[in-house]
Design an enzyme around this catalytic site. Structure first.
Site, PDB file in Angstrom:
ATOM      1  N   LYS A  71       0.800  -1.231   0.000  1.00 29.94           N
ATOM      2  CA  LYS A  71       0.000   0.000   0.000  1.00 29.94           C
ATOM      3  C   LYS A  71       0.835   1.285   0.000  1.00 29.94           C
ATOM      4  O   LYS A  71       0.410   2.288  -0.558  1.00 29.94           O
ATOM      5  CB  LYS A  71      -0.935   0.012   1.208  1.00 29.94           C
ATOM      6  CG  LYS A  71      -2.097  -0.953   1.092  1.00 29.94           C
ATOM      7  CD  LYS A  71      -2.954  -0.807   2.327  1.00 29.94           C
ATOM      8  CE  LYS A  71      -4.206  -1.620   2.265  1.00 29.94           C
ATOM      9  NZ  LYS A  71      -5.121  -1.293   3.359  1.00 29.94           N
ATOM     10  N   ARG A 161       4.030   4.899  17.080  1.00 26.68           N
ATOM     11  CA  ARG A 161       3.017   4.877  16.008  1.00 26.68           C
ATOM     12  C   ARG A 161       1.852   5.799  16.347  1.00 26.68           C
ATOM     13  O   ARG A 161       1.328   6.498  15.481  1.00 26.68           O
ATOM     14  CB  ARG A 161       2.495   3.453  15.826  1.00 26.68           C
ATOM     15  CG  ARG A 161       3.111   2.752  14.655  1.00 26.68           C
ATOM     16  CD  ARG A 161       2.597   1.341  14.567  1.00 26.68           C
ATOM     17  NE  ARG A 161       2.381   0.942  13.193  1.00 26.68           N
ATOM     18  CZ  ARG A 161       1.906  -0.245  12.846  1.00 26.68           C
ATOM     19  NH1 ARG A 161       1.591  -1.132  13.759  1.00 26.68           N
ATOM     20  NH2 ARG A 161       1.744  -0.546  11.587  1.00 26.68           N
TER      21      ARG A 161
HETATM   22  P1  NAP Z   1      -1.513  -3.234  11.139  1.00 27.02           P
HETATM   23  O1  NAP Z   1      -1.068  -2.104  10.310  1.00 27.02           O
HETATM   24  O2  NAP Z   1      -0.619  -4.409  11.324  1.00 27.02           O
HETATM   25  O3  NAP Z   1      -1.900  -2.644  12.587  1.00 27.02           O
HETATM   26  C1  NAP Z   1      -2.282  -3.510  13.616  1.00 27.02           C
HETATM   27  C2  NAP Z   1      -2.711  -2.686  14.824  1.00 27.02           C
HETATM   28  O4  NAP Z   1      -3.145  -3.598  15.851  1.00 27.02           O
HETATM   29  C3  NAP Z   1      -1.595  -1.849  15.430  1.00 27.02           C
HETATM   30  O5  NAP Z   1      -2.135  -0.706  16.001  1.00 27.02           O
HETATM   31  C4  NAP Z   1      -1.057  -2.808  16.509  1.00 27.02           C
HETATM   32  O6  NAP Z   1      -0.401  -2.136  17.566  1.00 27.02           O
HETATM   33  C5  NAP Z   1      -2.344  -3.394  17.018  1.00 27.02           C
HETATM   34  N1  NAP Z   1      -2.147  -4.678  17.688  1.00 27.02           N
HETATM   35  C6  NAP Z   1      -1.967  -5.875  17.110  1.00 27.02           C
HETATM   36  N2  NAP Z   1      -1.823  -6.831  18.056  1.00 27.02           N
HETATM   37  C7  NAP Z   1      -1.910  -6.208  19.257  1.00 27.02           C
HETATM   38  C8  NAP Z   1      -1.839  -6.644  20.614  1.00 27.02           C
HETATM   39  N3  NAP Z   1      -1.658  -7.932  20.908  1.00 27.02           N
HETATM   40  N4  NAP Z   1      -1.985  -5.734  21.600  1.00 27.02           N
HETATM   41  C9  NAP Z   1      -2.184  -4.427  21.299  1.00 27.02           C
HETATM   42  N5  NAP Z   1      -2.250  -3.942  20.040  1.00 27.02           N
HETATM   43  C10 NAP Z   1      -2.110  -4.818  19.030  1.00 27.02           C
HETATM   44  O7  NAP Z   1      -2.884  -3.857  10.572  1.00 27.02           O
HETATM   45  P2  NAP Z   1      -4.072  -3.075   9.824  1.00 27.02           P
HETATM   46  O8  NAP Z   1      -3.890  -3.177   8.373  1.00 27.02           O
HETATM   47  O9  NAP Z   1      -4.195  -1.751  10.455  1.00 27.02           O
HETATM   48  O10 NAP Z   1      -5.340  -4.015  10.181  1.00 27.02           O
HETATM   49  C11 NAP Z   1      -5.838  -4.099  11.493  1.00 27.02           C
HETATM   50  C12 NAP Z   1      -7.160  -4.876  11.497  1.00 27.02           C
HETATM   51  O11 NAP Z   1      -8.129  -4.180  10.728  1.00 27.02           O
HETATM   52  C13 NAP Z   1      -7.069  -6.276  10.884  1.00 27.02           C
HETATM   53  O12 NAP Z   1      -7.856  -7.155  11.653  1.00 27.02           O
HETATM   54  C14 NAP Z   1      -7.694  -6.108   9.512  1.00 27.02           C
HETATM   55  O13 NAP Z   1      -8.304  -7.300   9.029  1.00 27.02           O
HETATM   56  C15 NAP Z   1      -8.755  -5.052   9.809  1.00 27.02           C
HETATM   57  N6  NAP Z   1      -9.125  -4.267   8.625  1.00 27.02           N
HETATM   58  C16 NAP Z   1     -10.436  -4.198   8.279  1.00 27.02           C
HETATM   59  C17 NAP Z   1     -10.822  -3.456   7.175  1.00 27.02           C
HETATM   60  C18 NAP Z   1     -12.268  -3.415   6.785  1.00 27.02           C
HETATM   61  O14 NAP Z   1     -12.564  -2.967   5.659  1.00 27.02           O
HETATM   62  N7  NAP Z   1     -13.190  -3.806   7.647  1.00 27.02           N
HETATM   63  C19 NAP Z   1      -9.861  -2.759   6.433  1.00 27.02           C
HETATM   64  C20 NAP Z   1      -8.522  -2.811   6.822  1.00 27.02           C
HETATM   65  C21 NAP Z   1      -8.163  -3.577   7.927  1.00 27.02           C
HETATM   66  P3  NAP Z   1       1.187  -1.833  17.469  1.00 27.02           P
HETATM   67  O15 NAP Z   1       1.322  -0.601  16.646  1.00 27.02           O
HETATM   68  O16 NAP Z   1       1.577  -1.668  18.877  1.00 27.02           O
HETATM   69  O17 NAP Z   1       1.812  -3.047  16.826  1.00 27.02           O
END
Ligand code: NAP
Length: 291
Positions: A71, A161
């Site tokens: 992306k 972040r």
């Molecule tokens: P990402 O960039 O990897 O970000 C993940 C986020 O989750 C970060 O803020 C991370 O915190 C946090 N996180 C993960 N594990 C954690 C834990 N154990 N404790 C605390 N914080 C934690 O992923 P993303 O692309 O943003 O996607 C995140 C979610 O959104 C996924 O489930 C994805 O499927 C969903 N999503 C949905 C849509 C939709 O259209 N509905 C679109 C996009 C994404 P840190 O910064 O501390 O690592």
């Protein structure tokens, strides 16, 4: 679905795309519209992204979705990047124009706004707590600011972040509407009480970790709306517990569908059948059904 020499190809470029629901959603729409188009998933390694992008353009693709991990990298390969995508720092949609240009957009924010609107949830003037500061959070938070949220509080495990996202949104919309705080239960509890809307953008609760809730131990009131952008499962543990507390809930499948609706508006210039797209996705996400 008819496939012949006139079929126009669309697709998603990502690291792993086997579990992507995008082919299902877009093909259901194309079929319902009677369009001779097909949407496929393409696993593209980072070092092949440029070649794949220009290859798709040369082959006459109608457009592309771009997902993790491409992306940000795809931005510098575009002739133009839409201002919203520039602010977010990520492109999830590519348009190939008739005059040979590659234009990048980000439709996640529009997906969020439309999901909330369809559920009757106001953003303007509201206090919002956002859990997470990852890629999806950027689209969510910029859109909340654009739609006039009164205050956005970002809670994230990794402070840097949260700080970066807060600073970026502050620069674009004013420092007084956005703040960050550490993602700790006592901080979440205090902010939950003060918020009109809570949005989970972390991956906590996503399949296979369906027994996890990012607000474990936090008491929710019945006058808050909780939106979980995680869509697999459709009803996460967070949403089930929010519902038990009497809160309104919004499911992540709506965001996924409305960002796809916006993609088709960009590619085709029409309003696609959101209901059909939602039905096919909900069917696929129903436990026991194969995706
Ligand atoms: P990402 O960039 O990897 O970000 C993940 C986020 O989750 C970060 O803020 C991370 O915190 C946090 N996180 C993960 N594990 C954690 C834990 N154990 N404790 C605390 N914080 C934690 O992923 P993303 O692309 O943003 O996607 C995140 C979610 O959104 C996924 O489930 C994805 O499927 C969903 N999503 C949905 C849509 C939709 O259209 N509905 C679109 C996009 C994404 P840190 O910064 O501390 O690592």
């Amino acid at each position: 679905m008819k496939i012949d020499n006139r079929t126009i190809l669309y697709g998603v470029f990502g690291g792993t795309v086997e579990h992507s629901l995008s082919p299902l959603i877009h093909n259901a729409s194309f079929e319902s519209l009677g369009f001779n188009c097909v949407y496929l998933g393409f696993g593209v390694p980072p070092e092949k992204l440029r070649q794949a992008l220009f290859g798709a353009q040369a082959l006459g693709f109608g457009g592309l979705s771009i997902t993790i991990p491409h992306k940000a990298a795809v931005m510098e390969m575009c002739d133009e990047v839409d201002p919203a995508a520039k602010m977010i720092g990520a492109v999830n949609t590519i348009e190939f124009t008739a005059d040979g240009k590659i234009i990048g957009y980000n439709t996640d924010g529009i997906g969020v706004a439309r999901a909330l609107k369809e559920c009757g949830v106001m953003i303007k003037g509201r206090k919002v707590m956002v859990l997470g500061a990852g890629g999806a959070a950027r689209g969510v938070v910029f859109q909340l600011a654009k739609e006039g949220a009164k205050k956005i509080t970002i809670l994230n495990r990794t402070i840097a972040r949260a700080e970066n996202l807060t600073a970026d949104v502050g620069r674009a919309f004013g420092n007084d509407i956005v703040e960050w705080a550490p993602f700790k239960p006592e901080v979440a509890q205090k902010n939950a009480q003060e918020s009109d809307l809570i949005i989970n953008t972390t991956s906590i609760g996503m399949y296979p970790d369906v027994d996890r809730n990012p607000l474990e131990g936090v008491t929710l009131s019945d006058d808050v709306t909780v939106f979980d952008i995680v869509y697999n499962p459709m009803r996460t543990k967070l949403l089930n517990e929010a519902e038990r507390a009497g809160a309104d809930t919004v499911t992540g499948d709506l965001m996924l569908v409305y960002q796809a609706v916006e993609q088709e508006r960009i590619w085709l210039g029409i309003e696609p059948p959101a209901g059909t797209m939602l039905d096919v996705m909900r069917n696929a996400l129903t436990p026991g059904n194969n995706t």
